[in-house]
Design a protein around this motif. Structure first.
Motif, PDB file in Angstrom:
ATOM      1  N   LYS A 182      70.035  29.440 -84.651  1.00 31.07           N
ATOM      2  CA  LYS A 182      70.172  30.927 -85.001  1.00 31.07           C
ATOM      3  C   LYS A 182      68.997  31.431 -85.331  1.00 31.07           C
ATOM      4  CE  LYS A 182      74.702  30.316 -86.337  1.00 31.07           C
ATOM      5  NZ  LYS A 182      76.162  30.719 -87.220  1.00 31.07           N
ATOM      6  N   LYS A 183      67.591  30.703 -86.298  1.00 27.62           N
ATOM      7  CA  LYS A 183      66.913  31.397 -86.481  1.00 27.62           C
ATOM      8  C   LYS A 183      65.412  30.203 -85.994  1.00 27.62           C
ATOM      9  CE  LYS A 183      68.171  32.963 -90.745  1.00 27.62           C
ATOM     10  NZ  LYS A 183      67.668  34.166 -90.548  1.00 27.62           N
ATOM     11  N   VAL A 184      64.339  31.053 -85.084  1.00 27.43           N
ATOM     12  CA  VAL A 184      63.450  30.154 -84.628  1.00 27.43           C
ATOM     13  C   VAL A 184      62.697  31.316 -85.358  1.00 27.43           C
ATOM     14  CG1 VAL A 184      62.376  29.762 -82.681  1.00 27.43           C
ATOM     15  CG2 VAL A 184      64.665  29.114 -83.036  1.00 27.43           C
ATOM     16  N   PRO A 185      61.419  31.433 -85.504  1.00 24.10           N
ATOM     17  CA  PRO A 185      60.453  32.174 -85.200  1.00 24.10           C
ATOM     18  C   PRO A 185      59.136  32.513 -84.114  1.00 24.10           C
ATOM     19  CG  PRO A 185      59.489  30.492 -86.875  1.00 24.10           C
ATOM     20  CD  PRO A 185      61.148  30.501 -85.903  1.00 24.10           C
ATOM     21  N   VAL A 186      58.822  33.559 -83.985  1.00 26.85           N
ATOM     22  CA  VAL A 186      58.798  34.035 -82.834  1.00 26.85           C
ATOM     23  C   VAL A 186      57.448  34.962 -82.901  1.00 26.85           C
ATOM     24  CG1 VAL A 186      60.837  33.522 -81.548  1.00 26.85           C
ATOM     25  CG2 VAL A 186      60.318  35.724 -81.558  1.00 26.85           C
ATOM     26  N   VAL A 187      56.771  35.243 -82.355  1.00 20.57           N
ATOM     27  CA  VAL A 187      55.582  36.322 -81.784  1.00 20.57           C
ATOM     28  C   VAL A 187      55.717  36.872 -80.764  1.00 20.57           C
ATOM     29  CG1 VAL A 187      53.355  37.245 -81.521  1.00 20.57           C
ATOM     30  CG2 VAL A 187      53.650  35.113 -83.056  1.00 20.57           C
TER      31      VAL A 187
END
Length: 237
Positions: A182-187
């Motif tokens: 559910k959570k993944v840091p992205v640019v």
């Protein structure tokens, strides 16, 4: 060490040593990953794993930091190694000249690294990288679409669930959710993708389109990723 003294002035000796004892694995060292790689090397990172099977091509010259007239035709990992060692000869580099797919995933041990960067183009590989890093509990950050954009000021670091207007991010949200992630840091860019003008380049076999690109959007994305990694590695626990 004098070469990192200006960074140490901001971070202090203890945090600088933490960076120098850290290892980062980067998948894809093109427009985004190449700038991430170089920024980390210039920040004093101790070890880099670089994963890319491609060779430097003339079409890379507009955006990829390792691409010059002198490196055209070289394996990207070889060109990168020479450049990185010219910045910091003490940097430990592990090269993986492969496409990361299920049949090659055993060639890389994620557990050697403190942080994982996904800067590849294909959904299949991105999902594989994120899923494996998540399973092993290793921090991972992923680059979304940087092609067909002109404004680097529209790039942001956020969670995958908060992305919008990015076709790649839309697919990734759906596929990650199906995998229970559910959570993944992205640019990603909040700029709506532009439609490229046709006829700029001949399509390679199997490709329906080629995204347009600039020198500044992929580079800015790579630098944002590097800044996030350095921040996380030096964060007070």
């Amino acid at each position: 060490m004098k070469r990192f003294s200006r960074t140490e002035m901001l971070l202090g000796k203890e945090k600088m040593e933490r960076i120098m004892n850290s290892a980062v694995l980067i998948f894809g060292i093109g427009g985004v990953g190449g700038h991430t790689m170089e920024a980390l090397a210039r920040s004093g990172i101790g070890k880099l794993g670089i994963v890319d099977k491609d060779r430097v091509d003339e079409t890379n010259l507009n955006r990829q930091i390792i691409a010059t007239e002198h490196t055209i035709g070289e394996l990207k990992v070889d060109a990168a190694e020479k450049r990185l060692l010219s910045i910091n000869p003490n940097l430990r580099i592990k090269k993986y000249p492969i496409f990361y797919l299920p049949e090659t995933e055993d060639e890389i041990d994620f557990r050697e690294y403190d942080y994982i960067v996904d800067a590849v183009d294909t959904v299949k590989a991105k999902l594989l990288i994120i899923e494996k890093a998540t399973t092993l509990g290793i921090p991972v950050i992923s680059a979304m679409g940087c092609g067909n954009r002109m404004d680097p000021g529209k790039l942001v670091i956020t969670d995958i669930g908060k992305t919008e207007m990015d076709p790649l991010a839309k697919v990734m949200r759906k596929e990650l959710k199906a995998r229970g992630i559910k959570k993944v840091p992205v640019v990603y860019s909040t700029e709506a993708p532009l439609k490229p003008i046709e006829g700029g380049e001949e399509l390679p076999p199997g490709k329906k389109s080629i995204p347009g690109s600039t020198a500044f959007v992929p580079a800015s994305c790579g630098l944002l990723i590097a800044s996030k990694i350095i921040g996380d590695l030096t964060e007070e626990k």
